[in-house]
Design a protein around this motif. Structure first.
Motif, mmCIF file in Angstrom:
data_model
loop_
_atom_site.group_PDB
_atom_site.id
_atom_site.type_symbol
_atom_site.label_atom_id
_atom_site.label_comp_id
_atom_site.label_asym_id
_atom_site.label_seq_id
_atom_site.Cartn_x
_atom_site.Cartn_y
_atom_site.Cartn_z
ATOM 1 N N LYS A 6 13.159 17.310 -15.557
ATOM 2 C CA LYS A 6 13.516 15.897 -15.546
ATOM 3 C C LYS A 6 14.953 15.682 -15.102
ATOM 4 O O LYS A 6 15.271 14.685 -14.457
ATOM 5 C CB LYS A 6 13.308 15.287 -16.934
ATOM 6 C CG LYS A 6 11.846 15.167 -17.351
ATOM 7 C CD LYS A 6 11.745 14.537 -18.719
ATOM 8 C CE LYS A 6 10.292 14.383 -19.148
ATOM 9 N NZ LYS A 6 10.182 13.784 -20.506
ATOM 10 N N ARG A 7 15.838 16.621 -15.430
ATOM 11 C CA ARG A 7 17.257 16.393 -15.220
ATOM 12 C C ARG A 7 17.794 16.988 -13.923
ATOM 13 O O ARG A 7 18.818 16.555 -13.430
ATOM 14 C CB ARG A 7 18.041 16.960 -16.398
ATOM 15 C CG ARG A 7 17.746 16.291 -17.719
ATOM 16 C CD ARG A 7 18.547 16.896 -18.837
ATOM 17 N NE ARG A 7 19.972 16.799 -18.588
ATOM 18 C CZ ARG A 7 20.906 17.281 -19.401
ATOM 19 N NH1 ARG A 7 20.549 17.894 -20.509
ATOM 20 N NH2 ARG A 7 22.185 17.158 -19.117
ATOM 21 N N SER A 8 17.109 17.986 -13.378
ATOM 22 C CA SER A 8 17.668 18.720 -12.244
ATOM 23 C C SER A 8 16.976 18.314 -10.955
ATOM 24 O O SER A 8 15.754 18.466 -10.803
ATOM 25 C CB SER A 8 17.521 20.232 -12.472
ATOM 26 O OG SER A 8 17.944 20.940 -11.336
ATOM 27 N N LEU A 9 17.759 17.810 -10.002
ATOM 28 C CA LEU A 9 17.225 17.502 -8.673
ATOM 29 C C LEU A 9 16.846 18.780 -7.943
ATOM 30 O O LEU A 9 15.831 18.821 -7.235
ATOM 31 C CB LEU A 9 18.269 16.717 -7.879
ATOM 32 C CG LEU A 9 17.923 16.398 -6.425
ATOM 33 C CD1 LEU A 9 16.710 15.490 -6.370
ATOM 34 C CD2 LEU A 9 19.109 15.750 -5.721
ATOM 35 N N ALA A 10 17.641 19.840 -8.113
ATOM 36 C CA ALA A 10 17.335 21.111 -7.450
ATOM 37 C C ALA A 10 16.003 21.667 -7.933
ATOM 38 O O ALA A 10 15.199 22.161 -7.131
ATOM 39 C CB ALA A 10 18.459 22.117 -7.706
ATOM 40 N N ALA A 11 15.740 21.604 -9.250
ATOM 41 C CA ALA A 11 14.471 22.113 -9.786
ATOM 42 C C ALA A 11 13.286 21.337 -9.212
ATOM 43 O O ALA A 11 12.264 21.924 -8.821
ATOM 44 C CB ALA A 11 14.481 22.033 -11.307
ATOM 45 N N GLN A 12 13.391 20.019 -9.144
ATOM 46 C CA GLN A 12 12.296 19.220 -8.596
ATOM 47 C C GLN A 12 12.092 19.522 -7.113
ATOM 48 O O GLN A 12 10.950 19.660 -6.646
ATOM 49 C CB GLN A 12 12.586 17.741 -8.801
ATOM 50 C CG GLN A 12 12.635 17.311 -10.262
ATOM 51 C CD GLN A 12 12.841 15.831 -10.415
ATOM 52 O OE1 GLN A 12 12.608 15.054 -9.487
ATOM 53 N NE2 GLN A 12 13.290 15.409 -11.585
ATOM 54 N N PHE A 13 13.190 19.642 -6.366
ATOM 55 C CA PHE A 13 13.079 19.912 -4.937
ATOM 56 C C PHE A 13 12.423 21.260 -4.692
ATOM 57 O O PHE A 13 11.531 21.397 -3.841
ATOM 58 C CB PHE A 13 14.468 19.855 -4.301
ATOM 59 C CG PHE A 13 14.462 19.914 -2.802
ATOM 60 C CD1 PHE A 13 14.277 18.775 -2.048
ATOM 61 C CD2 PHE A 13 14.630 21.130 -2.147
ATOM 62 C CE1 PHE A 13 14.263 18.834 -0.663
ATOM 63 C CE2 PHE A 13 14.615 21.195 -0.770
ATOM 64 C CZ PHE A 13 14.435 20.040 -0.027
ATOM 65 N N ILE A 14 12.845 22.287 -5.435
ATOM 66 C CA ILE A 14 12.268 23.627 -5.260
ATOM 67 C C ILE A 14 10.796 23.629 -5.649
ATOM 68 O O ILE A 14 9.954 24.222 -4.961
ATOM 69 C CB ILE A 14 13.070 24.646 -6.084
ATOM 70 C CG1 ILE A 14 14.488 24.792 -5.507
ATOM 71 C CG2 ILE A 14 12.379 26.000 -6.096
ATOM 72 C CD1 ILE A 14 15.405 25.615 -6.384
ATOM 73 N N CYS A 15 10.461 22.987 -6.754
ATOM 74 C CA CYS A 15 9.056 22.956 -7.197
ATOM 75 C C CYS A 15 8.175 22.262 -6.167
ATOM 76 O O CYS A 15 7.072 22.739 -5.854
ATOM 77 C CB CYS A 15 8.957 22.264 -8.552
ATOM 78 S SG CYS A 15 9.620 23.220 -9.927
ATOM 79 N N PHE A 16 8.624 21.151 -5.616
ATOM 80 C CA PHE A 16 7.830 20.457 -4.606
ATOM 81 C C PHE A 16 7.702 21.310 -3.347
ATOM 82 O O PHE A 16 6.636 21.343 -2.715
ATOM 83 C CB PHE A 16 8.484 19.119 -4.262
ATOM 84 C CG PHE A 16 8.230 18.049 -5.292
ATOM 85 C CD1 PHE A 16 6.948 17.762 -5.728
ATOM 86 C CD2 PHE A 16 9.284 17.327 -5.835
ATOM 87 C CE1 PHE A 16 6.718 16.787 -6.677
ATOM 88 C CE2 PHE A 16 9.057 16.351 -6.781
ATOM 89 C CZ PHE A 16 7.773 16.076 -7.213
ATOM 90 N N THR A 17 8.765 22.015 -2.969
ATOM 91 C CA THR A 17 8.702 22.860 -1.778
ATOM 92 C C THR A 17 7.720 24.012 -1.973
ATOM 93 O O THR A 17 6.896 24.301 -1.096
ATOM 94 C CB THR A 17 10.100 23.412 -1.452
ATOM 95 O OG1 THR A 17 11.023 22.328 -1.275
ATOM 96 C CG2 THR A 17 10.071 24.251 -0.190
#
Length: 514
Positions: A6-17
């Motif tokens: 929820k808090r990390s943009l990097a985590a969301q970006f990597i997961c979507f990639t």
């Protein structure tokens, strides 16, 4: 893990990639799997008939006593040859014979693992007899197509183990039957070590690229968030760097422009009010001089009193409108020392003010403005409640400065109105008892410039004025504890013969944790 997502943009970006990578690989597999399987099966079937035809020609050209040795030399772990005197029986019986033959050890196998201490080769994957008995039971012998079998010797063909195995029976010129069983090793699996390594390396490269891209986006956004929070607390900040992608850069540029406009607006308002205050002092001074010519002392006294009140209201209004002056720099302060000094000053003036020490807290603020807000609340508590008790309370999101009194409290309908400028609950015009009506207004303006808020909480016998400051301003904050709800009550007074400790407890309010 969910909190990081929820808090990390990097985590969301990597997961979507990575999700896009997995989905694309799965779709590619589904699209190509049937064609790949069919191609592999056709290739294996063509190789099977080619080997069968070659062995048949070879056996027809050599003496019978050499045929067995030739067949042994031609076998592999997944292909076996054997000769029978009679025509093969039903397909199901032949399939079981093929399983037995495939399980037979190679005659020409040389094992060097023991001599050279090598790892033992993996055991060949062979068909399961139970599965062979269940699969292809409705399929009998079939004649191969002419394109696959163009020899004059009669032959028949079958499948076993879900079409992963092939069987061929060929009648030789001497009346015997050549039996050939080939089990196709499961080479159609795509999820092997090579594919896993390829997908893993691709995922790693994409993750590194995602971290780099996300950091380029999130770093300016974090700087922007910190600057916005500091600006909300009234700090004077240099312009933030305008870097990153076009959208982020334009956002930083808009923030810098907004910050400049806010500073200019405050400066212009302050200069305007300073000019008004200066211009008002001249006619007030003139009026004060004219009162000296009034011979009636009573009228003169009333006129001077009115002029003093008008001048005090003018000065207070100018001070309120200026609020927390932008000339004061924000710096780290010990809240305990700041509040304790205010309480000591009030005690020296003869007011009943008590400060309850708490844990050490370093906070970034403008001390003069915050000191003024706290002092106004303490003076109100002493004026209307007879005494004041001050302490600091920590919650998960705020640092609360609580000023508690024993006064009659404020009606719920009036709790918001008392913050309006020049509003007084005390009905008289006596400034000694009711003040001008700007104390709470100035306190709220100061606190809001620090990003906080003031709330008034009524209790059983008194009221609490709570200054809630955001924890973002705390320097080296302690671990955040669970939020607690608080109320306060008065301990029942003891008798006249009670001991000193009992009398102290009877005069104090106890905090009760809900």
């Amino acid at each position: 893990m969910i909190e990081i997502w929820k808090r990390s943009l990097a985590a969301q970006f990597i997961c979507f990639t990575l999700a896009a990578l997995i989905i694309s690989q799965a779709l590619a597999f589904l699209i190509s799997w049937d064609e790949r399987t069919a191609a592999l099966r056709a290739s294996a079937k063509s190789e099977f008939f080619s080997r069968g035809a070659s062995i048949t020609r070879l056996l027809e050209s050599i003496p019978p006593e050499m045929q067995e040795q030739v067949l042994y030399a031609s076998e592999t772990n997944y292909s076996k040859f054997w000769l029978t005197d009679r025509e093969p029986e039903t397909a199901s019986v032949w399939r079981q014979q093929a399983v037995d033959q495939l399980s037979r050890r190679l005659e020409n196998f040389v094992d060097l693992s023991q001599k050279f201490d090598w790892a033992t080769p993996l055991k060949p994957q062979l068909p399961n007899p139970n599965e062979v008995a269940r699969e292809n039971t409705d399929e009998e012998w079939a004649s191969p197509m002419p394109i696959l079998w163009n020899l004059p010797q009669p032959a028949k063909f079958l499948y076993f183990d879900r079409r992963r195995g092939f069987g061929l029976a060929v009648k030789l010129s001497d009346g015997r039957w050549l039996n050939f069983a080939l089990y196709q090793e499961n080479t159609g699996r795509w999820w092997n070590s090579k594919s896993l390594t390829s997908v893993g390396l691709t995922a790693l490269i994409l993750a590194l690229i995602g971290i780099f891209i996300a950091s380029r986006i999130s770093r300016p956004l974090r700087n922007l968030a910190r600057s916005a929070e500091a600006l909300g607390r009234g700090e004077n900040l240099p312009p933030i760097p305008e870097e990153g992608p076009e959208e982020v850069r334009r956002t930083a540029e808009a923030f810098n422009k907004m910050q400049g406009r806010l500073h200019r607006f405050v400066e212009d308002r302050t200069k305007m009010l300073a000019a008004i205050g200066h211009d008002l002092r001249t006619p007030l001074t003139s009026l004060r001089l004219r009162t000296e010519f009034v011979k009636d002392e009573e009228i003169q006294r009333k006129m001077l009193s009115t002029i003093d009140e008008l001048q005090a209201m003018t000065e207070a209004a100018i001070s309120f409108a200026r609020g927390e002056t932008t000339e004061e720099e924000t710096r780290a302060m010990q809240l305990e020392a700041l509040i304790a000094s205010i309480c000591d000053d009030q005690s020296d003036l003869g007011h009943a003010v008590t400060y309850i020490e708490g844990e050490r807290t370093t906070y970034r603020c403008r001390p003069d403005g915050l000191r003024r807000a706290i002092r106004n609340l303490i003076e109100n508590a002493v004026r209307y409640g007879g005494e004041a008790k001050v302490f600091i309370r920590h919650t998960s999101t705020t640092i609360d400065i609580v000023v508690e009194d024993r006064g009659p409290g404020i009606p719920e309908a009036m709790k918001e109105k008392v913050f309006a400028p020049f509003f007084r609950l005390e009905g008289s015009r006596n400034r000694d008892t009711g003040g001008i009506g700007l104390g709470l207004s100035i306190a709220r303006a100061v606190v809001r410039q620090h990003g906080g808020e003031i709330s008034l909480v009524s209790g059983e016998t008194g009221m609490q004025a709570v200054i809630s400051l955001p924890r973002e301003g705390e320097v080296n904050p302690a671990p955040i504890r669970k939020t607690r709800n608080w109320t306060f009550r008065q301990v029942v007074r003891g008798s006249e013969n009670a001991g000193p400790s009992d009398q102290i407890a009877a005069r104090s309010h106890r905090l009760t944790q809900l």
